[in-house]
Design a protein around this motif. Sequence first.
Motif, PDB file in Angstrom:
ATOM      1  N   PRO A 191       0.815  -1.221   0.000  1.00 28.41           N
ATOM      2  CA  PRO A 191       0.000   0.000   0.000  1.00 28.41           C
ATOM      3  C   PRO A 191       0.850   1.275   0.000  1.00 28.41           C
ATOM      4  CG  PRO A 191      -0.873  -1.574   1.573  1.00 28.41           C
ATOM      5  CD  PRO A 191       0.455  -2.109   1.109  1.00 28.41           C
ATOM      6  N   ARG A 192       0.373   2.268  -0.723  1.00 29.12           N
ATOM      7  CA  ARG A 192       1.061   3.555  -0.788  1.00 29.12           C
ATOM      8  C   ARG A 192       1.255   4.163   0.598  1.00 29.12           C
ATOM      9  NH1 ARG A 192       3.509   7.120  -0.087  1.00 29.12           N
ATOM     10  NH2 ARG A 192       3.804   9.116  -1.148  1.00 29.12           N
ATOM     11  N   ALA A 193       0.330   3.914   1.511  1.00 25.44           N
ATOM     12  CA  ALA A 193       0.351   4.563   2.827  1.00 25.44           C
ATOM     13  C   ALA A 193       1.577   4.216   3.664  1.00 25.44           C
ATOM     14  CB  ALA A 193      -0.918   4.203   3.601  1.00 25.44           C
TER      15      ALA A 193
ATOM     16  N   ASP B 275       6.370   5.809   2.434  1.00 25.87           N
ATOM     17  CA  ASP B 275       7.182   7.001   2.656  1.00 25.87           C
ATOM     18  C   ASP B 275       8.462   6.662   3.416  1.00 25.87           C
ATOM     19  OD1 ASP B 275       5.415   8.627   1.349  1.00 25.87           O
ATOM     20  OD2 ASP B 275       4.384   9.315   3.154  1.00 25.87           O
TER      21      ASP B 275
ATOM     22  N   LYS C 202       2.392   4.637  -8.327  1.00 25.36           N
ATOM     23  CA  LYS C 202       1.387   3.712  -8.847  1.00 25.36           C
ATOM     24  C   LYS C 202       0.907   2.692  -7.810  1.00 25.36           C
ATOM     25  CE  LYS C 202       3.019   3.971 -13.641  1.00 25.36           C
ATOM     26  NZ  LYS C 202       3.550   3.187 -14.792  1.00 25.36           N
TER      27      LYS C 202
ATOM     28  N   ARG D  30      -1.040   0.894  -4.819  1.00 31.78           N
ATOM     29  CA  ARG D  30      -2.478   0.947  -4.526  1.00 31.78           C
ATOM     30  C   ARG D  30      -2.768   1.838  -3.323  1.00 31.78           C
ATOM     31  NH1 ARG D  30      -4.207  -3.194  -0.601  1.00 31.78           N
ATOM     32  NH2 ARG D  30      -2.390  -4.349   0.110  1.00 31.78           N
ATOM     33  N   THR D  31      -3.911   2.466  -3.341  1.00 34.70           N
ATOM     34  CA  THR D  31      -4.305   3.380  -2.264  1.00 34.70           C
ATOM     35  C   THR D  31      -5.138   2.675  -1.201  1.00 34.70           C
ATOM     36  OG1 THR D  31      -6.224   4.074  -3.562  1.00 34.70           O
ATOM     37  CG2 THR D  31      -4.214   5.402  -3.745  1.00 34.70           C
ATOM     38  N   THR D  32      -5.500   1.420  -1.419  1.00 36.73           N
ATOM     39  CA  THR D  32      -6.212   0.645  -0.412  1.00 36.73           C
ATOM     40  C   THR D  32      -5.209   0.049   0.574  1.00 36.73           C
ATOM     41  OG1 THR D  32      -6.107  -1.317  -1.829  1.00 36.73           O
ATOM     42  CG2 THR D  32      -8.089   0.079  -1.977  1.00 36.73           C
TER      43      THR D  32
ATOM     44  N   SER E  35      -8.734   1.795   8.976  1.00 36.26           N
ATOM     45  CA  SER E  35      -7.763   2.738   8.428  1.00 36.26           C
ATOM     46  C   SER E  35      -6.438   2.596   9.168  1.00 36.26           C
ATOM     47  CB  SER E  35      -8.275   4.165   8.579  1.00 36.26           C
ATOM     48  OG  SER E  35      -8.302   4.529   9.961  1.00 36.26           O
TER      49      SER E  35
END
Length: 591
Positions: A191-193, A196, A265, A267-269, A499
Amino acid sequence: MKTRLAVALLLALSAPALVHAAPPVATAAPASVANESAADAAFRAIYEKEWAWRQAGGGEASEDGDAPESAARMPDVGPAAQQARLAVWDGVLKQLDGVDAKALSAVNQVNLAIYRDQVFNLAEEVRLRSYEMPFNSDSSFWSNLSFMARREMKTAQDHRNYIARLNDVPRYFSQQTDNMRAGLARGFSVPRAVLDGREVAISNVADLTDPTQSPLYAPFKKLPSSIPAAEQAQLQAQAREAIAGKVIPAFQQLRSFFLQEYVPKARTTLAAEAMPDGKAFYRQQIHEYTTLDLSPDEIHAIGLAEVARIQSEMNAIIKQVGFKGSFGEFLTFLRTDPQFYAKTPDELLHRAAWISKRVDGVIGRYMTLPRARFTIVPVPPDIAPFWTAGRGGMGTYWLNTYNLPARPLYNLPALTLHESDPGHALQGALAAEQGELPEFRRNSYISAYGEGWGLYCEKLGVEMGIYETPYEDFGRLTYEMWRAARLVIDTGVHSKGWSRDQALAYLRDHTALSEHEVSTEVDRYISWPGQALSYKLGEIAIVRLRAQAEKELGDQFDIKAFHDAVLQQGSVPLPVLEKQIQAFIVERRKG
């Protein structure tokens, strides 16, 4: 990370001829082989052939250094190689389905249950194309290269083979990048979250201007004296050339791909179940890491019940020390008071060593000890920022000395018991010494068993007298709460739509983990579905089996005999452990 295998050997296994390759630890066949039945002989031929092939690796190295020093290539992780592996393991499963389990000896009935599940998980990992997501926030193929550099190399040829592996890094990274790109295309990604800052470990190598400063050069800083000086200089020059000319550029290309393509790219989920075939993927992760076929809802409920139980024990300690504030205020006190933190990395390492020596003084009363010993070393700085507090295995207890305000001393006894003796270091060493067991039992690791044993050892530390203050006992409970909360968070994120903030709050509010650990751990659960479930479910099984043995055996119960019965299994699925301990109870009843 699992060892990756060569296409050539995969195809060879499909042929009638046996791949002749020495396993990593030589062992004589059990004496019973001479008198084994036809069914036992047929089963043994299947697993010995597959295991020898699996360990040989086609002259290639694994990314985490499991392959022998003779390996001169990095693994082939391309799609064709992966599908060839799957064909082999599917073939083995078909052969196993033809084995009449009832015709096997009692020992081999156990071996069959263990081996079939092991091969099934290997096949499912490929079938679900897990190789298209070859990293998570905790572990990665690029960081694992540093472990390859820490393996002992005794000869000049060992070092030449290592240099050959370094020169093969660009090809290996290219295959991994292609796999990750394929995962992105179908929405199968980390996941993108949680991405970072994850490029830091890549940049640590990519930004090097002096190859001798790379952790990968470490084996050449002090070469064995048996290698002539001129040859030493030649090896050092070749290593510098490989790192500067092949490894550093490969890391630079990987960083560009990671930042410019993968992160944008991803996923945002968050949920594993949100990915393609996500429900099947998560269920398989649950099966692989827990060896049980529980549903996410069942696991979530177990976690909530354990959280409530442990909370009451934590409240009792707060009352014992006379703290007048709320639970949250007590956690703030633990996270901020300087008395609970080491001032230097050496202080943390020395305290861990002292705890280990105190364990040494009493451990012989509780279990049979292995011959092998372990050392305590700091986690390498290039991976420390995102690593967990510590990790252990046969020979080494890695202790994270990065960010000391995030490493409370009150947690250290529990961590040390889990990762060193009597936890992972002892369990792995004892498993390797069980000469009557097949190689696939002695030299493999099942998370539910191994992590369950590690967490059980934290609790065993109470009986052993290792926790000297109420704060250290609270640290033990916060570690147990941490593992119980994992059941809630992992299933919450991957099946119930939680979340990241919800998961962070849950772990922060229920444990005395530092804020740094709260965030790194939650990101680990998000990016590594299912693995976090193994600890608590494994520990619950061991605690329950011990309680049953104590109740049914009464005065005949012997704690050392019970622990030996658990540890002499090697690494086994929990249903197998259940049957083995039930048999142990029956045998002890007979006197």
